[in-house]
Design an enzyme around this catalytic site. Structure first.
Site, PDB file in Angstrom:
ATOM      1  N   HIS A 128      43.009  36.084  42.565  1.00 46.03           N
ATOM      2  CA  HIS A 128      44.366  35.546  42.361  1.00 46.03           C
ATOM      3  C   HIS A 128      44.413  34.014  42.361  1.00 46.03           C
ATOM      4  CE1 HIS A 128      46.105  39.473  42.485  1.00 46.03           C
ATOM      5  NE2 HIS A 128      45.831  39.678  43.768  1.00 46.03           N
ATOM      6  N   ASP A 165      40.236  45.949  40.772  1.00 47.11           N
ATOM      7  CA  ASP A 165      41.219  45.808  41.850  1.00 47.11           C
ATOM      8  C   ASP A 165      42.573  46.293  41.345  1.00 47.11           C
ATOM      9  OD1 ASP A 165      41.508  43.852  44.569  1.00 47.11           O
ATOM     10  OD2 ASP A 165      43.359  44.143  43.447  1.00 47.11           O
ATOM     11  N   HIS A 167      45.390  45.141  41.756  1.00 49.80           N
ATOM     12  CA  HIS A 167      46.251  44.027  41.355  1.00 49.80           C
ATOM     13  C   HIS A 167      45.576  43.224  40.252  1.00 49.80           C
ATOM     14  CE1 HIS A 167      47.187  44.847  45.681  1.00 49.80           C
ATOM     15  NE2 HIS A 167      48.405  44.882  45.189  1.00 49.80           N
ATOM     16  N   ASP A 249      41.581  48.704  46.440  1.00 48.33           N
ATOM     17  CA  ASP A 249      42.949  48.975  46.866  1.00 48.33           C
ATOM     18  C   ASP A 249      43.682  49.909  45.914  1.00 48.33           C
ATOM     19  OD1 ASP A 249      42.706  46.921  45.044  1.00 48.33           O
ATOM     20  OD2 ASP A 249      43.845  45.461  46.204  1.00 48.33           O
TER      21      ASP A 249
END
Length: 306
Positions: A128, A165, A167, A249
């Site tokens: 991120h 991931d 996200h 996740d």
């Protein structure tokens, strides 16, 4: 044999009580790996100290602005603080984040020298982090920096980053989408944090593939995406190295998203990736339910060793 690059110093990035990106994530994985039936096939390696890795700062500067690097350093040196509401910095976080970058660079070197997979077990995560801004628990963009490092090596002309991931890796994409020699592919829940990663985005060189999946998705959704989208994209790009932003996740038990994968599903992901190349660097991103996080790393490494 499979190298695992790890240091207890990664536990010194303190995020505070109850923060999901905790040192306990690494402790749980390390304990699980040392008890795994394949434990004797793991080669534990310490990362090169940041001060002794000549590639570190030049590669960091390719991904992040001087002002941002200095900001992380200043906050840590002053005793800690926050980059945003989710992203704490503790007194040692700058040093630990540099060591994490060094570990990813070491991972590139190991994979290219052995032509076999390696796993970087580090924190803080990175996908991120944008060039001038950290967010989403991330300080420096480990995967993008590792890709830049790989491109400095003889015979490495193209690097692909696969990000599973749950996200979207907004930082990785923003940093590499203008680089013709780097491809980025992300499978991520949408809608979900950080709200980026539209399927319509292609990068500056047709080098980006975003594959948003809806909440509740299972392997029944992921399997055709791998077979019909991910693998053709990678095959067309013909990368000399595959870097995987290995977030776990997307597991059903994870508290920060709503995708319903199981730890064993990551073993199937590995089958697809190994069919593409054995030159794979895995680097830890997310994953916040400790049992399924550990089980997923076990499934990943077990399939690489099979």
């Amino acid at each position: 044999m499979l190298p695992v690059i790890y240091s207890d110093e990664f536990l010194d990035h303190k995020t505070g009580n109850y923060h999901p990106e905790s040192p306990q994530r690494l402790t749980a994985i390390v304990n699980a790996l040392k008890q795994a039936h394949f434990a004797e096939k793991l080669i534990w390696r310490s990362p090169t100290p940041a001060s002794e890795n000549p590639a570190l700062m030049p590669m960091l500067a390719k991904a992040h602005t001087p002002d941002y690097i200095d900001k992380v350093h200043r906050i840590a040196f002053a005793g800690g603080g926050y980059l945003d509401g989710d992203t704490p910095i503790s007194p040692r976080s700058y040093d630990v984040a540099l060591l994490a970058v060094s570990a990813w660079l070491d991972g590139v070197d190991v994979v290219l020298s052995t032509e076999n997979p390696a796993f970087v077990l580090s924190r803080p995560p990175g996908h991120h982090a944008e060039s001038d801004m950290g967010m989403g628990f991330c300080l420096f963009s480990n995967a993008a920096i590792a890709a830049f490092h790989a491109l400095q090596k003889p015979g490495i002309n193209r690097v692909a980053i696969l990000d599973w991931d749950v996200h979207h890796g907004n930082g990785t994409q923003a940093i590499v989408e203008s680089e013709a020699q780097i491809a980025y592919c992300s499978l991520h829940q949408y809608p979900c944090y950080p709200g980026t990663g539209r399927a319509s985005e292609r990068g500056f060189h047709n080098n980006v593939l975003n594959l948003p999946v809806p909440p509740g998705s299972t392997m029944a959704v992921y399997q055709p995406l791998f077979e019909n989208k991910v693998l053709p994209f990678l095959a067309n790009f013909q990368a000399d190295l595959l870097i995987i932003s290995a977030g776990y996740d997307a597991n059903a038990a994870d508290p920060l998203a709503s995708v319903n994968l199981q730890p064993e599903d990551y073993g199937f992901f590995i089958n697809y990736c190994l069919g593409y190349t054995r030159k794979i660097l895995f680097g830890l991103e997310g994953g916040y339910d400790l049992p399924t996080l550990s089980q997923s790393v076990i499934a990943t490494i077990e399939r690489c060793l099979a």
